[in-house]
Design an enzyme around this catalytic site. Structure first.
Site, PDB file in Angstrom:
ATOM      1  N   ASP A   1      -1.318  -5.873   8.944  1.00 26.89           N
ATOM      2  CA  ASP A   1      -2.275  -4.846   8.565  1.00 26.89           C
ATOM      3  C   ASP A   1      -3.524  -5.577   8.073  1.00 26.89           C
ATOM      4  O   ASP A   1      -3.495  -6.249   7.039  1.00 26.89           O
ATOM      5  CB  ASP A   1      -1.648  -3.988   7.447  1.00 26.89           C
ATOM      6  CG  ASP A   1      -2.559  -2.851   7.012  1.00 26.89           C
ATOM      7  OD1 ASP A   1      -3.697  -2.775   7.490  1.00 26.89           O
ATOM      8  OD2 ASP A   1      -2.113  -2.036   6.175  1.00 26.89           O
TER       9      ASP A   1
ATOM     10  N   ALA B   1      -7.063  -4.868   6.877  1.00 25.89           N
ATOM     11  CA  ALA B   1      -7.971  -3.788   6.454  1.00 25.89           C
ATOM     12  C   ALA B   1      -9.165  -4.299   5.652  1.00 25.89           C
ATOM     13  O   ALA B   1     -10.062  -3.510   5.348  1.00 25.89           O
ATOM     14  CB  ALA B   1      -7.198  -2.756   5.620  1.00 25.89           C
TER      15      ALA B   1
ATOM     16  N   LYS C   1     -13.611  -0.575   5.507  1.00 26.17           N
ATOM     17  CA  LYS C   1     -14.156  -1.273   4.335  1.00 26.17           C
ATOM     18  C   LYS C   1     -15.257  -2.251   4.727  1.00 26.17           C
ATOM     19  O   LYS C   1     -16.324  -2.240   4.125  1.00 26.17           O
ATOM     20  CB  LYS C   1     -13.063  -2.047   3.590  1.00 26.17           C
ATOM     21  CG  LYS C   1     -11.696  -1.420   3.618  1.00 26.17           C
ATOM     22  CD  LYS C   1     -11.561  -0.258   2.673  1.00 26.17           C
ATOM     23  CE  LYS C   1     -10.432   0.626   3.156  1.00 26.17           C
ATOM     24  NZ  LYS C   1      -9.632   1.231   2.159  1.00 26.17           N
TER      25      LYS C   1
ATOM     26  N   TRP D   1       0.865  -1.184   0.000  1.00 27.93           N
ATOM     27  CA  TRP D   1       0.000   0.000   0.000  1.00 27.93           C
ATOM     28  C   TRP D   1       0.901   1.234   0.000  1.00 27.93           C
ATOM     29  O   TRP D   1       1.798   1.339   0.845  1.00 27.93           O
ATOM     30  CB  TRP D   1      -0.876  -0.044   1.249  1.00 27.93           C
ATOM     31  CG  TRP D   1      -1.888   1.053   1.366  1.00 27.93           C
ATOM     32  CD1 TRP D   1      -2.668   1.563   0.373  1.00 27.93           C
ATOM     33  CD2 TRP D   1      -2.235   1.765   2.563  1.00 27.93           C
ATOM     34  NE1 TRP D   1      -3.489   2.545   0.881  1.00 27.93           N
ATOM     35  CE2 TRP D   1      -3.242   2.690   2.219  1.00 27.93           C
ATOM     36  CE3 TRP D   1      -1.801   1.705   3.890  1.00 27.93           C
ATOM     37  CZ2 TRP D   1      -3.820   3.550   3.149  1.00 27.93           C
ATOM     38  CZ3 TRP D   1      -2.379   2.547   4.818  1.00 27.93           C
ATOM     39  CH2 TRP D   1      -3.378   3.465   4.440  1.00 27.93           C
TER      40      TRP D   1
HETATM   41  C1  LIG Z   1      -3.691  -2.039   3.094  1.00 24.99           C
HETATM   42  C2  LIG Z   1      -4.405  -0.958   3.818  1.00 24.99           C
HETATM   43  N1  LIG Z   1      -4.113  -0.748   5.096  1.00 24.99           N
HETATM   44  C3  LIG Z   1      -4.725   0.202   5.808  1.00 24.99           C
HETATM   45  C4  LIG Z   1      -5.664   1.027   5.242  1.00 24.99           C
HETATM   46  C5  LIG Z   1      -6.240   2.091   6.120  1.00 24.99           C
HETATM   47  O1  LIG Z   1      -7.582   2.268   6.133  1.00 24.99           O
HETATM   48  P1  LIG Z   1      -8.268   3.402   6.997  1.00 24.99           P
HETATM   49  O2  LIG Z   1      -7.220   4.280   7.581  1.00 24.99           O
HETATM   50  O3  LIG Z   1      -9.161   4.120   6.071  1.00 24.99           O
HETATM   51  O4  LIG Z   1      -9.000   2.656   8.079  1.00 24.99           O
HETATM   52  C6  LIG Z   1      -5.993   0.858   3.886  1.00 24.99           C
HETATM   53  C7  LIG Z   1      -6.935   1.751   3.224  1.00 24.99           C
HETATM   54  O5  LIG Z   1      -7.010   1.910   2.042  1.00 24.99           O
HETATM   55  C8  LIG Z   1      -5.341  -0.167   3.158  1.00 24.99           C
HETATM   56  O6  LIG Z   1      -5.620  -0.389   1.877  1.00 24.99           O
END
Ligand SMILES: Cc1ncc(COP(=O)(O)O)c(C=O)c1O
Length: 386
Positions: free
Chosen positions: A205, A207, A240, A124
């Protein structure tokens, strides 16, 4: 002082989003944006979450601060969703989204003396920025062959073997962004071995739980690793799978030996206190309401099932197509919203300029952004450029 600041380049994805908005063509296709879209191209509020929100508005009788740790019942329920009975081995703290949880975790690692974070790449694009913001050194470990769409386990393990005691490794638990290529059971087992052998601390991570094969299935590999290592961190996002993107729902979970948990929790509280003091409540309270109420929870699960089915159907439709230089059948077996296509910069630009098809500069597509009505046009554009 402020007058001396340099202008920073905007996130490349924002540039693509703006270009898409400015494109006057009526048949343009947006595969760049990173949020779920249903078959009609919308990102609706999940009905179960909407119901929980109405209930909250009717029943919540104060807006005073939640505690320093955040909403404790939310943390318990979200932790059980992620870890099952193993949740009792973790200390937790609510965070400002998954991003905030990543930052809290990296700050904690630095506080504990860590200096480096191994990052399997591609990853990411925000991961490097968060690692840098926490003043940790990033060590990239290439682990994926985009042309073949395959994880290169040997390369991953060779990179991990160079770890120094106290390094962390940042891994995506499921539905990899931007690859869609998830680690299989044997990958997780090999990584657990490597973590134990080199004193590496895994930082997962999480998500997209529920976007791949199912709520339990998506975390099976991660749980197998977590069971084996004495210390680990997990950043969980509720953006999500509860559709609560803008409410910033997230939490950090830290696995540590029982004797170290109080110190870990107190350090997390101190880091959060000096950063934003108290977490936001609304999104977390909605999630607590959904997960803590059997009928709402069941309704949420079936909505999540429908999201997953939509993504899988789109992937299956892509798999039936043939494009010379792209192994479409492998892309279909991938998980979650994203895949990264083996396309050159010239091909990405040609898709955008000649066909009105938008994806990130690294050729990441959001499969959920592809409406059924756009499939044929997307595939023929791919055939034209690739
Ligand atoms: C791989 C990954 N980690 C973490 C996040 C963080 O999401 P948020 O901060 O919106 O909860 C995302 C969001 O796109 C993601 O794709």
């Amino acid at each position: 002082m402020i007058a001396d600041l340099c202008v920073r380049l905007p996130d490349p994805l924002l540039k693509i989003i703006q270009m898409f908005r400015d494109d006057p063509r009526g048949d343009k296709i947006d595969l760049g944006v990173g949020v779920y879209r249903d078959a009609s191209g919308n990102t609706p509020i999940m009905a179960a979450v909407q119901h929980a929100a109405s209930r909250l508005i009717e029943t919540q009788d104060t807006k005073t601060y939640v505690g320093q740790q955040g909403n404790v019942e939310f943390l318990r329920l979200l932790g059980e969703l992620a870890f099952g009975p193993m949740a009792r081995d973790f200390v937790s703290i609510q965070a400002v989204g998954g991003t905030g949880a990543l930052r809290l975790g990296l700050d904690l690692l630095r506080e504990a003396g860590a200096k480096r974070v191994l990052l399997p790449t591609p990853s990411w694009p925000n991961h490097p920025a968060i690692i840098a913001a926490a003043r940790l050194e990033r060590v990239e470990v290439p682990f994926f062959d985009v042309a073949d769409q395959r994880i290169d386990l040997e390369r991953l393990l060779a990179g991990v073997a160079k770890a120094e005691l106290g390094d962390a490794v940042l891994l995506q638990a499921c539905c990899h962004n931007p690859l869609g290529a998830d680690l299989a059971g044997e990958h997780w087992a090999a990584l657990a071995e490597a973590a134990l052998a080199h004193g590496l601390v895994p930082f997962l991570d999480l998500a997209y739980q529920g976007f791949g094969d199912g709520i339990e299935e998506d975390v099976a590999g991660a749980r197998a690793l977590l069971e084996r290592v004495p210390e680990a961190l997990v950043a969980v996002s509720g953006a999500k799978n509860f559709g609560l993107y803008r409410e910033r729902v997230g939490a950090l979970y830290v696995k540590a030996p029982a004797a170290a948990r109080q110190a870990a929790a107190s350090n997390l509280a101190a880091i959060a206190r000096a950063n934003y003091s108290m977490p936001p409540d609304y999104g977390a309270a909605c999630v607590r309401e959904v997960l803590g109420d059997a009928p709402l929870r069941a309704a949420w699960k079936s909505e999540l099932d429908a999201i997953r089915a939509h993504i899988k159907n789109t992937r299956a439709a892509l798999a039936r197509e043939r494009v010379n230089s792209i192994p479409m059948h492998l892309i279909a077996a991938q998980k979650g919203m994203f895949s990264t296509l083996p396309l050159s910069s010239e091909q990405i630009v040609a898709l955008r300029e000649s066909h009105g098809i938008y994806m990130t500069d690294a050729a990441r597509i959001n499969v959920a952004g592809l409406r059924e009505a756009d499939m044929a046009r997307f595939v023929s554009a791919l055939q034209a450029v690739a």
